[in-house]
Enzyme design. Structure first.
Site, PDB file in Angstrom:
ATOM      1  CG  HIS A  81     -62.491 -14.420 -22.010  1.00  0.00           C
ATOM      2  ND1 HIS A  81     -61.978 -12.541 -23.018  1.00  0.00           N
ATOM      3  CD2 HIS A  81     -60.857 -14.632 -21.134  1.00  0.00           C
ATOM      4  CE1 HIS A  81     -61.370 -12.446 -22.625  1.00  0.00           C
ATOM      5  NE2 HIS A  81     -60.473 -13.788 -22.438  1.00  0.00           N
ATOM      6  CG  HIS A 263     -57.790 -10.976 -18.737  1.00  0.00           C
ATOM      7  ND1 HIS A 263     -58.964 -10.909 -17.782  1.00  0.00           N
ATOM      8  CD2 HIS A 263     -57.199 -11.734 -19.946  1.00  0.00           C
ATOM      9  CE1 HIS A 263     -59.113 -11.570 -19.796  1.00  0.00           C
ATOM     10  NE2 HIS A 263     -58.068 -12.376 -20.059  1.00  0.00           N
ATOM     11  CG  ASP A 267     -57.320 -16.057 -19.189  1.00  0.00           C
ATOM     12  OD1 ASP A 267     -58.358 -15.741 -20.137  1.00  0.00           O
ATOM     13  OD2 ASP A 267     -56.179 -15.153 -20.104  1.00  0.00           O
ATOM     14  CG  HIS A 290     -54.935 -19.019 -23.324  1.00  0.00           C
ATOM     15  ND1 HIS A 290     -55.583 -18.821 -22.552  1.00  0.00           N
ATOM     16  CD2 HIS A 290     -54.426 -17.945 -23.742  1.00  0.00           C
ATOM     17  CE1 HIS A 290     -56.176 -17.707 -22.310  1.00  0.00           C
ATOM     18  NE2 HIS A 290     -55.653 -17.616 -23.016  1.00  0.00           N
ATOM     19  CG  HIS A 368     -64.190 -69.485 -21.414  1.00  0.00           C
ATOM     20  ND1 HIS A 368     -63.022 -69.146 -20.420  1.00  0.00           N
ATOM     21  CD2 HIS A 368     -63.985 -69.225 -22.664  1.00  0.00           C
ATOM     22  CE1 HIS A 368     -62.799 -68.055 -21.520  1.00  0.00           C
ATOM     23  NE2 HIS A 368     -63.156 -68.696 -22.793  1.00  0.00           N
TER      24      HIS A 368
END
Length: 465
Positions: A81, A263, A267, A290, A368
């Site tokens: 929230h 709501h 979320d 969730h 190298h």
């Protein structure tokens, strides 16, 4: 096309007090301004050392009754929230101090957090906001529940939540937010909710200690026994509890007929804040929760990280450089054969882009692998550091009087070989602002359209003796 937008934080501190929904603990939460690229960070001021927990999907450990984060055994419960309010107020960087593990539940929505952030005054910062532009459909499905969430290309950040609870009292509902600017007015005050059968289980297990009938809508989906009614009266400290004709416990009035779906949308916004990057795309969540939200956030964050890491900058290598070798030597103390940058194409307060042409004449090829020449990885890191040195030396008026020293090298990875004939492009971006001559940057090296090396570098400039 993404419009250039500045990052934002708040101008002033602001504090809220309340109780945690599940812990029942009194908690004080303070929103504080944060520097650019900080993102959302929680700070537990009640613990030794004031540990920081970033709002990162990888720290999600539990999604039972909320999105719970944990880092090094330090927990933040029910984060969604607060994070939804930060996104809804168009904030990018903020520090959220808590003296307990759980933010105050307030009325079960994001409304009071939004009001607090507006009171603190949202302000622009210098750095540009990073936005991930969705180019194809990305989805995640939870096979166990049938929940699905996806994101598709869109000109703005949009979210649609579709819920179906399979009960008579609360059936199918939809809610849509077509622009984040709608959040404050249309979504922020949508309160959390529960069904009676869930409430009984939560009470029996000692959860929702901070709940009362003003911070959660309770849908009555079964007959209430006398014993249950008595338990509810005791739990909520009420003399009397009743069920209204619309199937809601006690005297709570819905803000919207589809408040439950709104709501759930809230979320989704809060959980997807854990991606860590703003999203330009349309999110469609079918039966969101969730678990599915945060699993999708982890998947999306991983995709974004890979794409950003492999995103090769495109430059016209024939264009007039911002700095040629003479200007570079006027700034850097390095000289051949250890000067490993030939040109600088871009230089801002936040990043620098340089180039090196790798030829068979390089002195290091003599020893190298002379029969199979490969540029040493340590010299690629050194070349990235020299490019970054241009960035940090550009902050002083007399760069010729300074030397640059390594302080730390982290997360070095070599992806592909660099061979004679390759053109290396280096891009260094500040991770944090330069302070006291200390530069912390993310450095990437590209060749042949691929990322060949990356590292986090920290260096400091110091005046010559």
């Amino acid at each position: 096309m993404v419009q250039s937008v500045k990052q934002k934080t708040i101008k002033n501190e602001v504090t809220l007090k309340g109780v945690g929904l599940h812990t029942g603990q009194e908690v004080t939460m303070t929103f504080k301004p944060a520097p650019v690229n900080n993102g959302f960070t929680f700070v537990r001021v009640d613990l030794e050392g004031h540990p920081i927990i970033e709002a990162d999907a990888n720290y999600v450990v539990n999604t039972q009754r909320g999105t719970n984060l944990e880092k090094n055994a330090v927990k933040i419960q029910t984060s969604e929230h607060v994070l939804a309010a930060c996104i809804g107020c168009d904030v990018d960087n903020i520090i959220i101090e808590l003296n307990a593990s759980e933010p105050p539940i307030m009325d079960g929505s994001s409304k009071y957090f939004v009001e607090a952030l507006e009171q603190a005054e949202v302000v622009e910062q210098e750095a540009e906001r990073k936005v991930y532009v969705v180019k194809e459909v990305i989805s995640y499905t939870d096979e166990a529940t049938g929940s699905e969430i996806l994101v598709m290309p869109c000109e703005t950040y949009q979210v649609t939540a579709m819920v179906d609870f399979g009960t008579k009292v609360l059936g199918t509902q939809n809610a849509t937010m077509k622009n984040i600017s709608e959040f404050k007015k249309e979504i922020a005050d949508a309160r959390t909710f529960s069904f009676l059968h869930e409430l009984e289980s939560l009470l029996n297990n000692g959860l929702i200690k901070g709940g009362d009938l003003n911070n959660a809508i309770v849908y009555v989906d079964k007959e209430i026994s006398t014993e249950t009614m008595e338990n509810l009266r005791t739990a909520f400290g009420k003399d009397n509890i009743s069920v209204k004709p619309n199937g809601i416990l006690d005297n709570l009035t819905l803000h919207y007929p589809n408040e439950a779906a709104r709501h759930k949308l809230l979320d989704v916004v809060g959980d997807l804040a854990l991606v860590g990057t703003r999203i330009q795309g349309k999110v469609i969540a079918n039966k969101p929760g969730h678990f599915v939200n945060t699993q999708f956030a982890k998947k999306l964050a991983k995709i974004i990280k890979i794409e950003q890491r492999n995103q090769v900058p495109c430059y016209d290598l024939n264009q007039e450089p911002l700095m040629d070798i003479h200007k570079i030597m006027a700034m850097l103390p390095h000289r051949p054969p250890f000067l490993l940058v030939d040109k600088i194409f871009e230089l801002t307060e936040q990043h620098v882009v340089g180039l090196k042409n790798v030829t068979m004449n390089e002195p290091f090829f003599v020893g190298h692998f002379p029969n199979a020449p490969v540029m040493p990885g340590v010299l690629i890191v050194e070349a990235m550091a020299q490019t970054g040195g241009i960035l940090v030396l550009s902050t002083v008026p007399d760069p010729e009087n300074y030397l640059t020293y390594f302080m730390k090298i982290d997360n070095v990875k070599f992806k592909h070989k660099v061979l004679p004939g390759d053109t290396l492009i280096f891009k260094c971006d500040l991770i944090s602002p330069i302070r006291r001559g200390i530069c912390h940057m993310q450095a990437n090296a590209y060749a042949n359209g691929k990322l060949v090396a990356e590292a986090e570098l920290m260096a400091q400039i110091a005046k010559k003796n």
